[in-house]
Scaffold this motif. Structure first.
Motif, short mmCIF file in Angstrom:
data_model
loop_
_atom_site.label_atom_id
_atom_site.label_comp_id
_atom_site.label_asym_id
_atom_site.label_seq_id
_atom_site.Cartn_x
_atom_site.Cartn_y
_atom_site.Cartn_z
N LEU A 94 0.84 -1.19 0.00
CA LEU A 94 0.00 0.00 0.00
C LEU A 94 0.88 1.25 0.00
N GLU A 95 0.64 2.14 -0.95
CA GLU A 95 1.39 3.40 -1.01
C GLU A 95 0.63 4.44 -0.19
N LEU A 96 1.18 4.80 0.95
CA LEU A 96 0.52 5.74 1.84
C LEU A 96 0.68 7.18 1.36
N ILE A 97 1.85 7.47 0.81
CA ILE A 97 2.11 8.80 0.25
C ILE A 97 2.79 8.61 -1.10
N ALA A 98 2.20 9.14 -2.14
CA ALA A 98 2.77 9.04 -3.48
C ALA A 98 3.65 10.26 -3.75
N PRO A 99 4.70 10.09 -4.55
CA PRO A 99 5.58 11.22 -4.86
C PRO A 99 4.82 12.38 -5.51
N ASN A 100 5.06 13.58 -4.99
CA ASN A 100 4.54 14.82 -5.56
C ASN A 100 3.02 14.90 -5.59
N ALA A 101 2.36 14.08 -4.78
CA ALA A 101 0.89 14.13 -4.66
C ALA A 101 0.54 14.81 -3.34
N PRO A 102 -0.58 15.50 -3.28
CA PRO A 102 -0.97 16.15 -2.02
C PRO A 102 -1.05 15.15 -0.87
N ILE A 103 -0.45 15.50 0.26
CA ILE A 103 -0.47 14.63 1.43
C ILE A 103 -1.74 14.92 2.23
N GLU A 104 -2.64 13.97 2.23
CA GLU A 104 -3.92 14.15 2.93
C GLU A 104 -3.96 13.44 4.27
N THR A 105 -3.19 12.35 4.41
CA THR A 105 -3.25 11.53 5.61
C THR A 105 -1.86 11.16 6.09
N CYS A 106 -1.65 11.19 7.39
CA CYS A 106 -0.43 10.68 8.02
C CYS A 106 -0.81 9.43 8.81
N VAL A 107 0.18 8.60 9.10
CA VAL A 107 -0.10 7.33 9.78
C VAL A 107 0.92 7.09 10.88
N PHE A 108 0.42 6.74 12.06
CA PHE A 108 1.24 6.24 13.16
C PHE A 108 1.18 4.71 13.10
N PRO A 109 2.20 4.02 12.57
CA PRO A 109 2.15 2.56 12.52
C PRO A 109 2.14 1.94 13.92
N GLU A 110 1.36 0.89 14.07
CA GLU A 110 1.34 0.11 15.30
C GLU A 110 2.20 -1.14 15.15
N CYS A 111 2.17 -1.73 13.99
CA CYS A 111 3.02 -2.87 13.67
C CYS A 111 3.26 -2.85 12.17
N GLY A 112 4.27 -3.62 11.72
CA GLY A 112 4.70 -3.53 10.34
C GLY A 112 5.57 -2.31 10.15
N PHE A 113 6.02 -2.08 8.93
CA PHE A 113 6.81 -0.87 8.68
C PHE A 113 6.67 -0.40 7.25
N GLN A 172 6.05 -2.04 3.46
CA GLN A 172 6.91 -3.15 3.07
C GLN A 172 6.78 -4.34 4.00
N MET A 173 6.19 -4.16 5.16
CA MET A 173 5.78 -5.29 6.00
C MET A 173 4.39 -4.96 6.52
N ALA A 174 3.44 -5.82 6.20
CA ALA A 174 2.04 -5.55 6.52
C ALA A 174 1.84 -5.38 8.02
N GLY A 175 0.88 -4.52 8.36
CA GLY A 175 0.59 -4.29 9.77
C GLY A 175 -0.68 -3.48 9.93
N SER A 176 -0.67 -2.61 10.92
CA SER A 176 -1.82 -1.75 11.19
C SER A 176 -1.32 -0.48 11.85
N GLY A 177 -2.22 0.49 11.99
CA GLY A 177 -1.81 1.73 12.61
C GLY A 177 -3.00 2.65 12.84
#
Length: 246
Positions: free
Chosen positions: A38-57, A99-104
């Protein structure tokens, strides 16, 4: 939906916040799954959401065309999107991909920026984390410029290990080759070298860490400075894991 309790969250940055700062963020924190790729932030795209990972990275990568190199990792110690949002930039040229599945916990970038602007203590803690990311980037540049492939691989394995439970990493050769900016054949040879030295056990799509101290020695100092800064500025270090006996 009930707000998360600070004492129960797995993200170390959230747990390190002053209770009143956490309370300011809690209504905006939404649990999210972080599937592999999952791409959380794409290059040069507006950043709408930030994520605090709980597990995975999450892997932070930069590049042009088909050539990409990983320059950082964000896991349970951090916040995906911290630097651009806190420094008032709406975009970043870097890709942030799971790159390693998890949650946050996800938070709207606008809500995070507003809370940080309102509360100086919250902003100070989050910027201290950004400082550790800058240190991590500096050590990555040094490692790519000065160290051989085995040493660079040892450093990345340690960084990945810090962000999971246990001593076994689910890592493909494709991911490792991207992390290190080399061909898969080079990754295979480097893994074989570390295994031959008794530092790891290489399995199909999995790497078991057998000798953490041996890996640390192999990094020639390129691992440890960002982690020490994090412990000093934000939270206590993780409890050291015993060496694997398998």
């Amino acid at each position: 939906m009930a707000e998360p309790r600070q004492s129960e969250v797995g993200n170390r940055l959230l747990r390190a916040l002053d209770a009143s700062d956490f309370a300011r963020l809690a209504p905006h924190l939404l649990p999210v799954d972080l599937p592999l790729g999952l791409e959380l932030i794409a290059p040069n795209a507006p950043i709408e959401t930030c994520v605090f990972p709980e597990c995975g990275f999450v892997s932070v990568a930069t590049g042009h065309g088909q050539q990409h190199v990983e320059i950082g990792l964000v896991g349970r110690e951090g916040l995906v999107g911290a630097a651009p949002v806190l420094l008032a930039d709406a975009v970043t040229p870097q890709s942030h991909m799971v790159q390693m599945a998890g949650s946050g916990f996800a938070i709207a970038a606008q809500a995070l920026a507003a809370a940080a602007a309102e509360r100086a203590s919250l902003r100070a803690t989050l910027l201290a984390y950004v400082h550790t990311q800058v240190l991590q980037l500096g050590e990555t540049v040094y490692a790519h410029a000065a160290l051989n492939l085995e040493s660079r691989l040892a450093r990345w394995l340690l960084m990945c290990l810090d962000r999971i439970e246990g001593d076994e990493l689910a890592l493909t050769h494709e991911f490792l080759s991207m992390m290190l900016g080399v061909q898969r054949a080079g990754v295979t040879l480097a893994l074989q070298s570390l295994e031959g030295s008794g530092l790891i056990r290489n399995r199909r799509k999995r790497v078991l860490i057998r000798d953490r101290r041996g890996l640390e020695a192999l990094t020639h100092g390129s691992y440890g400075a960002p982690e020490a800064a994090y412990a000093r500025l934000i939270a206590q270090p993780l409890t050291p894991r015993p060496a694997a006996s398998r």
